[in-house]
Write a protein that holds these residues in place. Structure first.
Motif, PDB file in Angstrom:
ATOM      1  N   ARG A 339       0.841  -1.189   0.000  1.00  0.00           N
ATOM      2  CA  ARG A 339       0.000   0.000   0.000  1.00  0.00           C
ATOM      3  C   ARG A 339       0.884   1.250   0.000  1.00  0.00           C
ATOM      4  O   ARG A 339       1.950   1.252   0.631  1.00  0.00           O
ATOM      5  CB  ARG A 339      -0.916  -0.005   1.216  1.00  0.00           C
ATOM      6  CG  ARG A 339      -2.082  -0.971   1.072  1.00  0.00           C
ATOM      7  CD  ARG A 339      -2.954  -0.997   2.309  1.00  0.00           C
ATOM      8  NE  ARG A 339      -2.438  -1.914   3.316  1.00  0.00           N
ATOM      9  CZ  ARG A 339      -3.140  -2.386   4.348  1.00  0.00           C
ATOM     10  NH1 ARG A 339      -4.399  -2.014   4.492  1.00  0.00           N
ATOM     11  NH2 ARG A 339      -2.606  -3.210   5.223  1.00  0.00           N
ATOM     12  N   HIS A 340       0.426   2.275  -0.681  1.00  0.00           N
ATOM     13  CA  HIS A 340       1.178   3.527  -0.730  1.00  0.00           C
ATOM     14  C   HIS A 340       0.203   4.701  -0.750  1.00  0.00           C
ATOM     15  O   HIS A 340      -1.022   4.500  -0.678  1.00  0.00           O
ATOM     16  CB  HIS A 340       2.110   3.561  -1.950  1.00  0.00           C
ATOM     17  CG  HIS A 340       1.448   3.177  -3.230  1.00  0.00           C
ATOM     18  ND1 HIS A 340       0.639   4.027  -3.947  1.00  0.00           N
ATOM     19  CD2 HIS A 340       1.458   1.990  -3.915  1.00  0.00           C
ATOM     20  CE1 HIS A 340       0.189   3.410  -5.025  1.00  0.00           C
ATOM     21  NE2 HIS A 340       0.668   2.167  -5.035  1.00  0.00           N
ATOM     22  N   ASP A 341       0.717   5.905  -0.837  1.00  0.00           N
ATOM     23  CA  ASP A 341      -0.112   7.105  -0.679  1.00  0.00           C
ATOM     24  C   ASP A 341      -1.206   7.235  -1.730  1.00  0.00           C
ATOM     25  O   ASP A 341      -2.256   7.840  -1.480  1.00  0.00           O
ATOM     26  CB  ASP A 341       0.767   8.363  -0.709  1.00  0.00           C
ATOM     27  CG  ASP A 341       1.640   8.471   0.528  1.00  0.00           C
ATOM     28  OD1 ASP A 341       1.338   7.769   1.515  1.00  0.00           O
ATOM     29  OD2 ASP A 341       2.606   9.248   0.505  1.00  0.00           O
ATOM     30  N   THR A 342      -0.974   6.699  -2.902  1.00  0.00           N
ATOM     31  CA  THR A 342      -1.954   6.864  -3.983  1.00  0.00           C
ATOM     32  C   THR A 342      -2.712   5.584  -4.323  1.00  0.00           C
ATOM     33  O   THR A 342      -3.463   5.553  -5.290  1.00  0.00           O
ATOM     34  CB  THR A 342      -1.247   7.376  -5.250  1.00  0.00           C
ATOM     35  OG1 THR A 342      -0.227   6.435  -5.636  1.00  0.00           O
ATOM     36  CG2 THR A 342      -0.619   8.734  -5.005  1.00  0.00           C
ATOM     37  N   SER A 344      -2.507   1.017  -4.085  1.00  0.00           N
ATOM     38  CA  SER A 344      -1.834  -0.215  -3.705  1.00  0.00           C
ATOM     39  C   SER A 344      -1.528  -1.021  -4.955  1.00  0.00           C
ATOM     40  O   SER A 344      -2.081  -0.764  -6.024  1.00  0.00           O
ATOM     41  CB  SER A 344      -2.726  -1.034  -2.757  1.00  0.00           C
ATOM     42  OG  SER A 344      -3.915  -1.436  -3.419  1.00  0.00           O
ATOM     43  N   LEU A 384      -9.621   5.106  -2.494  1.00  0.00           N
ATOM     44  CA  LEU A 384      -8.324   5.145  -1.827  1.00  0.00           C
ATOM     45  C   LEU A 384      -8.445   4.794  -0.349  1.00  0.00           C
ATOM     46  O   LEU A 384      -7.612   4.056   0.203  1.00  0.00           O
ATOM     47  CB  LEU A 384      -7.703   6.541  -1.996  1.00  0.00           C
ATOM     48  CG  LEU A 384      -6.321   6.749  -1.359  1.00  0.00           C
ATOM     49  CD1 LEU A 384      -5.299   5.790  -1.955  1.00  0.00           C
ATOM     50  CD2 LEU A 384      -5.873   8.199  -1.540  1.00  0.00           C
ATOM     51  N   GLU A 385      -9.499   5.296   0.286  1.00  0.00           N
ATOM     52  CA  GLU A 385      -9.703   5.014   1.706  1.00  0.00           C
ATOM     53  C   GLU A 385      -9.805   3.519   1.980  1.00  0.00           C
ATOM     54  O   GLU A 385      -9.212   2.995   2.922  1.00  0.00           O
ATOM     55  CB  GLU A 385     -10.962   5.731   2.193  1.00  0.00           C
ATOM     56  CG  GLU A 385     -11.267   5.540   3.686  1.00  0.00           C
ATOM     57  CD  GLU A 385     -12.087   4.301   4.003  1.00  0.00           C
ATOM     58  OE1 GLU A 385     -11.943   3.750   5.112  1.00  0.00           O
ATOM     59  OE2 GLU A 385     -12.871   3.876   3.126  1.00  0.00           O
ATOM     60  N   GLN A 387      -8.702   1.035  -0.047  1.00  0.00           N
ATOM     61  CA  GLN A 387      -7.439   0.373  -0.374  1.00  0.00           C
ATOM     62  C   GLN A 387      -6.469   0.440   0.802  1.00  0.00           C
ATOM     63  O   GLN A 387      -5.787  -0.538   1.110  1.00  0.00           O
ATOM     64  CB  GLN A 387      -6.797   1.025  -1.604  1.00  0.00           C
ATOM     65  CG  GLN A 387      -7.474   0.694  -2.921  1.00  0.00           C
ATOM     66  CD  GLN A 387      -6.669   1.197  -4.103  1.00  0.00           C
ATOM     67  OE1 GLN A 387      -5.499   0.856  -4.267  1.00  0.00           O
ATOM     68  NE2 GLN A 387      -7.289   2.024  -4.931  1.00  0.00           N
ATOM     69  N   GLN A 388      -6.437   1.587   1.434  1.00  0.00           N
ATOM     70  CA  GLN A 388      -5.467   1.789   2.498  1.00  0.00           C
ATOM     71  C   GLN A 388      -5.953   1.306   3.858  1.00  0.00           C
ATOM     72  O   GLN A 388      -5.144   1.057   4.755  1.00  0.00           O
ATOM     73  CB  GLN A 388      -5.112   3.278   2.594  1.00  0.00           C
ATOM     74  CG  GLN A 388      -4.392   3.811   1.359  1.00  0.00           C
ATOM     75  CD  GLN A 388      -4.085   5.286   1.478  1.00  0.00           C
ATOM     76  OE1 GLN A 388      -4.773   6.025   2.179  1.00  0.00           O
ATOM     77  NE2 GLN A 388      -3.051   5.736   0.771  1.00  0.00           N
TER      78      GLN A 388
END
Length: 420
Positions: A339-342, A344, A384-385, A387-388
């Motif tokens: 996972r990353h800021d933008t 996964s 995004l929410e 995914q993270q």
């Protein structure tokens, strides 16, 4: 064995139809996962009256809920409070265990009158009269997030170093806690997420976050491990019976697709065993990690018991054979999930093993759900929410496959029975 249910049918209508004939298993063929959230569905709707044992269970649950409220009102009146004091929230109860008298007294003070404990609650200081026993009132008490089973294990671990007075307190508390767990167990052997019942998906037999397997492991340990040998013999025998009943339920609830056993879903209907959904991002689907925990339980604690005598659950070995084969077939090799800021992504890593958290029915392919209930085949399609904020790929199944490789004699028997 529970067969996967048709997805085009409304859940309430499906359950009603299943209950027309006592003992009838869910639909014959696998289909798409239902999209309705069980949190919006009354799992107890059905034509006609429930059997006597289920009616008695529901009446018991309602009475126990009333008892909890009466206990709180009594405390409020004694403390001259018009509203309960809030409990503090904490991860892992603010403790890693009980290792001194102060910690013992604090944990005991949060035991409810029914015998269980709550989740996400700071238990470092003694609860005040009129203070809630949990930071989330709806989960007083519960088995979710390791609540109740954790405190029971802490008490047993501290017992031998406790003073005589403290040991007497622990015996009383743990006896009440064991009785609470057995009281919460459904007539068919399953366990709800919380007890007393609170409605929606919480009343489903809950494998999610290993609620069911944690409790069955605990019951087996209560009956067999020396840490609990000071408990009354009849209570330990009841724990063993509860374990056997739970194992029998697990074997019966293993999902069947196209005539073949697979694994389990995160929640199953309390009466029929049919898969049900929970939150919108937890739709009906086969689960890898919780199923791995079930298989580890069967391998470690159910199989030998089933061989020593006429087995209460004769399908333990076939359930193991099929479940292990399913995990082997559905592992994703040489990849890890990052996972990353933008968003996964899956990244190549030689020798790695992962599994999707959820697998679709009947396709048995990785599947992902967003908060609006939308279904996707690619994790990158999620918001995004989501995914993270959720573990869409996991490695938990590695442990049971490693343990299975150390049992070649069992694999040979699987070949003889065909894993059916």
């Amino acid at each position: 064995m529970v067969k996967a249910v048709p997805g085009a049918t409304d859940l309430a209508m499906l359950i009603a139809g299943l209950l027309l004939l006592p003992g009838l298993l869910p639909g014959a063929d696998a289909a798409e996962a239902l999209t309705a959230s069980a949190g919006e569905t009354d799992l107890w709707q059905q034509p006609g009256a429930m059997s006597a044992d289920w009616q008695a269970y529901q009446q018991q649950s309602a009475a126990d809920a009333t008892r909890l409220q009466q206990q709180l009102q009594t405390e409020l009146a004694a403390a001259k409070l018009t509203a309960p004091l809030p409990a503090l929230k904490a991860k892992n109860f603010g403790l890693n265990g009980i290792d001194n008298p102060a910690a013992l007294n604090a944990v005991l003070s949060y035991q409810t009158v029914l015998g269980g404990w709550s989740k996400r609650t700071d238990m470092q200081q003694v609860r005040k009269p009129g203070q809630l026993a949990g930071s989330e009132p709806a989960y007083i008490p519960t088995f979710d997030n390791g609540a109740t089973s954790t405190q029971m294990r802490w008490l047993a671990a501290y017992y031998l170093q406790a003073s005589a007075v403290e040991q007497a307190k622990i015996r009383t508390a743990l006896t009440q806690a064991v009785q609470f767990v057995l009281r919460a167990q459904y007539p068919n052997g399953g366990f709800p997420q919380s007890y007393p019942l609170r409605g929606g998906y919480h009343d489903a037999v809950t494998l999610n976050d290993n609620v069911m397997t944690d409790l069955l492991n605990l019951l087996w340990d209560l009956a067999n491990q020396p840490d609990y040998q000071w408990l009354a013999a009849d209570l330990r025998a009841s724990a063993q019976a509860g374990f056997a009943k739970g194992v029998a339920w697990l074997v019966s609830a293993q999902v069947v697709v196209d005539g073949k056993r697979t694994v389990w879903t995160a929640q199953h209907h309390p009466l029929t065993g049919a898969p049900v959904a929970a939150r919108k991002f937890e739709q009906i689907s086969l689960v890898s990690s919780e199923s791995a925990a079930v298989l580890q339980l069967l391998l470690d604690k159910a199989l030998d018991k089933a061989r020593e005598q006429k087995p209460s659950s004769p399908g333990v070995l076939p359930a193991l054979c099929s479940g292990i084969a399913w995990l082997q077939q559905h592992q994703i090799r040489d990849k890890v999930w990052q996972r990353h800021d933008t968003g996964s992504k899956l990244v190549e890593k030689k020798g790695a093993q992962i599994w999707a958290r959820f697998y679709s029915l009947p396709q048995q392919q990785p599947v992902f759900f967003d908060r609006d209930g939308q279904v996707y085949s690619d994790v990158n399609q999620l918001s995004l929410e989501r995914q993270q904020g959720y573990g869409w790929y996991q490695t938990n199944a590695k442990g049971v496959l490693k343990a299975w490789r150390k049992k070649p004699e069992l694999a040979a028997q699987c070949g003889q029975i065909g894993g059916k």
